[in-house]
Design an enzyme around this catalytic site. Structure first.
Site, PDB file in Angstrom:
ATOM      1  N   GLY A  85      32.341 -48.509  15.739  1.00  0.00           N
ATOM      2  CA  GLY A  85      31.291 -48.525  16.749  1.00  0.00           C
ATOM      3  C   GLY A  85      30.030 -47.855  16.264  1.00  0.00           C
ATOM      4  O   GLY A  85      30.047 -47.071  15.307  1.00  0.00           O
ATOM      5  N   GLY A  87      26.708 -45.876  17.989  1.00  0.00           N
ATOM      6  CA  GLY A  87      26.059 -45.374  19.191  1.00  0.00           C
ATOM      7  C   GLY A  87      24.624 -44.994  18.889  1.00  0.00           C
ATOM      8  O   GLY A  87      24.131 -45.215  17.784  1.00  0.00           O
ATOM      9  N   GLY A  88      23.980 -44.431  19.877  1.00  0.00           N
ATOM     10  CA  GLY A  88      22.590 -44.045  19.720  1.00  0.00           C
ATOM     11  C   GLY A  88      22.400 -42.978  18.652  1.00  0.00           C
ATOM     12  O   GLY A  88      21.345 -42.871  18.037  1.00  0.00           O
ATOM     13  N   GLY A  90      24.695 -42.320  15.997  1.00  0.00           N
ATOM     14  CA  GLY A  90      25.309 -42.522  14.697  1.00  0.00           C
ATOM     15  C   GLY A  90      26.418 -43.544  14.690  1.00  0.00           C
ATOM     16  O   GLY A  90      26.575 -44.326  15.618  1.00  0.00           O
ATOM     17  N   THR A  91      27.203 -43.493  13.600  1.00  0.00           N
ATOM     18  CA  THR A  91      28.240 -44.488  13.377  1.00  0.00           C
ATOM     19  C   THR A  91      29.614 -43.844  13.539  1.00  0.00           C
ATOM     20  O   THR A  91      29.798 -42.689  13.183  1.00  0.00           O
ATOM     21  CB  THR A  91      28.109 -45.032  11.936  1.00  0.00           C
ATOM     22  N   VAL A  92      30.564 -44.596  14.069  1.00  0.00           N
ATOM     23  CA  VAL A  92      31.929 -44.096  14.237  1.00  0.00           C
ATOM     24  C   VAL A  92      32.875 -44.881  13.326  1.00  0.00           C
ATOM     25  O   VAL A  92      32.897 -46.111  13.362  1.00  0.00           O
ATOM     26  CB  VAL A  92      32.384 -44.202  15.708  1.00  0.00           C
ATOM     27  N   LYS A 106      32.753 -39.371  13.381  1.00  0.00           N
ATOM     28  CA  LYS A 106      31.408 -39.688  13.854  1.00  0.00           C
ATOM     29  C   LYS A 106      30.384 -39.134  12.877  1.00  0.00           C
ATOM     30  O   LYS A 106      30.346 -37.940  12.613  1.00  0.00           O
ATOM     31  CB  LYS A 106      31.215 -39.067  15.237  1.00  0.00           C
ATOM     32  N   ASP A 205      25.867 -38.026  30.275  1.00  0.00           N
ATOM     33  CA  ASP A 205      25.817 -39.435  29.866  1.00  0.00           C
ATOM     34  C   ASP A 205      27.094 -40.149  30.295  1.00  0.00           C
ATOM     35  O   ASP A 205      27.749 -40.809  29.491  1.00  0.00           O
ATOM     36  CB  ASP A 205      25.593 -39.530  28.352  1.00  0.00           C
TER      37      ASP A 205
HETATM   38  N1  LIG Z   1      37.507 -41.124  19.664  1.00  0.00           N
HETATM   39  C1  LIG Z   1      37.272 -42.438  19.506  1.00  0.00           C
HETATM   40  N2  LIG Z   1      38.292 -43.284  19.273  1.00  0.00           N
HETATM   41  C2  LIG Z   1      38.063 -44.605  19.135  1.00  0.00           C
HETATM   42  N3  LIG Z   1      36.859 -45.183  19.184  1.00  0.00           N
HETATM   43  C3  LIG Z   1      35.794 -44.414  19.414  1.00  0.00           C
HETATM   44  C4  LIG Z   1      35.936 -42.993  19.586  1.00  0.00           C
HETATM   45  N4  LIG Z   1      34.706 -42.483  19.795  1.00  0.00           N
HETATM   46  C5  LIG Z   1      33.849 -43.514  19.765  1.00  0.00           C
HETATM   47  N5  LIG Z   1      34.471 -44.685  19.530  1.00  0.00           N
HETATM   48  C6  LIG Z   1      33.860 -46.015  19.414  1.00  0.00           C
HETATM   49  O1  LIG Z   1      32.588 -45.919  18.824  1.00  0.00           O
HETATM   50  C7  LIG Z   1      31.571 -46.414  19.687  1.00  0.00           C
HETATM   51  C8  LIG Z   1      30.321 -45.571  19.568  1.00  0.00           C
HETATM   52  O2  LIG Z   1      30.577 -44.331  20.115  1.00  0.00           O
HETATM   53  P1  LIG Z   1      29.463 -43.243  20.418  1.00  0.00           P
HETATM   54  O3  LIG Z   1      30.053 -42.288  21.346  1.00  0.00           O
HETATM   55  O4  LIG Z   1      28.914 -42.741  19.153  1.00  0.00           O
HETATM   56  O5  LIG Z   1      28.276 -44.035  21.025  1.00  0.00           O
HETATM   57  P2  LIG Z   1      27.948 -44.646  22.430  1.00  0.00           P
HETATM   58  O6  LIG Z   1      28.701 -43.943  23.483  1.00  0.00           O
HETATM   59  O7  LIG Z   1      28.129 -46.118  22.332  1.00  0.00           O
HETATM   60  O8  LIG Z   1      26.398 -44.400  22.503  1.00  0.00           O
HETATM   61  P3  LIG Z   1      25.574 -43.052  22.684  1.00  0.00           P
HETATM   62  O9  LIG Z   1      25.952 -42.130  21.584  1.00  0.00           O
HETATM   63  O10 LIG Z   1      24.182 -43.533  22.562  1.00  0.00           O
HETATM   64  O11 LIG Z   1      25.917 -42.537  24.037  1.00  0.00           O
HETATM   65  C9  LIG Z   1      32.190 -46.375  21.067  1.00  0.00           C
HETATM   66  O12 LIG Z   1      31.647 -47.332  21.914  1.00  0.00           O
HETATM   67  C10 LIG Z   1      33.659 -46.644  20.781  1.00  0.00           C
HETATM   68  O13 LIG Z   1      33.882 -48.026  20.688  1.00  0.00           O
END
Ligand SMILES: Nc1ncnc2c1ncn2[C@@H]1O[C@H](COP(=O)(O)OP(=O)(O)OP(=O)(O)O)[C@@H](O)[C@H]1O
Ligand SMILES: *[C@@H]1O[C@H](CO)[C@@H](O)[C@H](O)[C@H]1NC(C)=O
Ligand SMILES: *[C@@H]1O[C@H](CO)[C@@H](O)[C@H](O)[C@H]1NC(C)=O
Length: 415
Positions: A85, A87-88, A90-92, A106, A205
């Site tokens: 994934g 997000g705003g 970074g990368t997961v 993350k 959030d």
């Molecule tokens: N602990 C985790 N286990 C599995 N997948 C995850 C986990 N954390 C995040 N992800 C995946 O990574 C994506 C990005 O997560 P992240 O929390 O960085 O961003 P976001 O919630 O989409 O955006 P923002 O950071 O802008 O609120 C998520 O939508 C999810 O699909």
């Protein structure tokens, strides 16, 4: 003879010199690398973090500072195929540690300095938290230019993807029972953050993208990237309004005055999403209906709830609890924060409704097995006379009151 041995000596000398140079270069390089790691560690607040870990003995036991090598191995050197994934912030990546634990790593975007403190902030906040419905942070790595956070891996995806991916072969629509359970668990987690820990934490959030589901479909609240401890000086004024459009508390937006009630508002939007299957913002809708929170309230005011409920969950059995949840959502979406209920109250209500559904299902099974046709819920105790406009659920509460005490039991375990 002489010449030859001289030549031999020179050759040996050159080889020795070459080796020595190589060794020195390698050594210097290695030292540079170690130095670089140490520099990053310091820049990234490693010392601050170590201090915090030492002073908070309880949480340091299950939080770890990882080396880059460990995380490289876990993610096949941060291979593209491991990205789950973006997000705003970074990368997961999905990774597997040496002991086979699955983790989500993350990585903050490179460049912006302010995000480093945001990362440390997220980490320190998360380390205090130990709740069944909050994503656990396992540790971090500060030896890289941008710090890395290591979370437990939550395998079943985001609530957002489950609600809004209708028609995709992989996902069947979530049942109303499951939506209600997820809502109750999310409310539990937020109530815990607001009330049970000191100082309280405002998530900031809350949205379906930040609610993850594990293999047993248990809800896990994630992404504390922009959560911060409630300022102790009481005024609550913050420099920057953060959050996601469509979920943002209008009062906070106008006043920058942050309270727990901002999370309550965002949670109201999550409830609306669960009820209607619509996104928080729908750009394909006419002007007045773009914003889900407004759409839900105007529909409730026009007695059109059953027109807007997700067709995947709309049936006779569900209607009573759907109405009650709609009323809760409406209260959460009140314009003034002070008119919204607290998260504890919301959690309690949702737990009660979840248990009614569970009980109902169990009874239906018993009926089926024993061949009895009697409806144990009784038509008289399931009132049809709901007045949504008054926002009152007293009518229904009276009907189910006697069941409450035993029904709330399972939820006590989660605390
Ligand atoms: N602990 C985790 N286990 C599995 N997948 C995850 C986990 N954390 C995040 N992800 C995946 O990574 C994506 C990005 O997560 P992240 O929390 O960085 O961003 P976001 O919630 O989409 O955006 P923002 O950071 O802008 O609120 C998520 O939508 C999810 O699909
Ligand atoms: C979550 O994963 C489990 C196990 O893989 C699966 O049985 C279940 O249906 C999934 N839940 C959802 C909502 O996709
Ligand atoms: C899921 O449920 C099973 C059976 O109750 C349990 O053994 C397992 O530990 C649960 N998994 C998680 C991640 O909680």
């Amino acid at each position: 003879m002489k010449k030859c041995s001289f030549g031999h000596g020179v050759t040996t000398g050159f080889i020795a010199l070459f080796c020595a140079t190589l060794a020195i270069c390698w050594g210097v390089n290695e030292r540079k690398l170690i130095k670089r790691k140490a520099k990053f560690f310091q820049q990234n607040g490693g010392l601050m973090l170590k201090q915090q870990l030492c002073s908070q003995r309880g949480s340091s036991e299950n939080t770890k500072i990882f080396t880059v090598e460990e995380l490289r191995k876990a993610t096949n050197n941060f291979h593209q195929s491991r990205i789950v994934g973006e997000g705003g912030y970074g990368t997961v990546y999905k990774g597997e540690l040496a002991d086979k634990t699955e983790v989500a790593i993350k990585k903050s975007k490179v460049g912006a300095q302010s995000q480093t403190s945001q990362f440390i902030n997220e980490l320190v906040v998360l380390m205090q938290i130990n709740h069944m419905n909050v994503v656990k942070v396992l540790g971090c790595c500060l030896e890289t230019e941008v710090p890395l956070l290591v979370y437990e891996f939550i395998p079943n995806g985001t609530l957002f993807s489950h609600i809004h991916s209708k028609g995709q072969a992989m996902l069947s629509p979530l049942s109303w029972e499951l939506r209600l359970k997820i809502a109750a668990e999310t409310a539990e987690a937020l109530a815990y953050l607001h009330v049970d820990i000191t100082p309280p934490i405002i998530h900031r959030d809350v949205k379906t993208m930040n609610i993850l589901l594990d293999e047993n479909d248990t809800a896990k609240v994630s992404d504390f990237g922009i959560s911060r401890l409630i300022p102790q000086d009481k005024d609550g004024l913050t420099t920057m309004v953060q959050g996601t459009l469509g979920y943002l508390d209008p009062e906070y937006f106008h006043s920058s005055q942050l309270t727990e009630k901002s999370d309550v508002y965002s949670f109201g939007v999550v409830l609306a999403e669960l009820l209607t299957g619509r996104k928080a913002l729908s750009f394909d809708m006419p002007e007045g209906d773009k914003c889900l929170s407004k759409f839900l309230i105007s529909s409730l005011n026009d007695h059109r709830l059953h027109h807007i409920v997700d067709s995947a969950i709309l049936n006779h059995e569900n209607m009573e609890t759907i109405k009650e949840v709609a009323i809760i959502a409406k209260r959460c979406l009140e314009v003034k924060g002070e008119d919204r209920p607290g998260m504890k109250e919301v959690a309690k209500e949702l737990a009660r409704l979840t248990n009614i559904m569970v009980k109902k299902q169990t009874w239906e099974k018993v009926d089926f097995v024993s061949g009895e046709t009697q409806n144990l819920l009784g038509e008289s105790s399931a009132p049809h006379c709901l007045d949504i406009e008054s926002g009152s659920s007293a009518c229904i509460t009276a009907g189910y009151n006697s069941m409450q005490s035993q029904m709330l039991m399972p939820y006590d375990d989660a605390r």
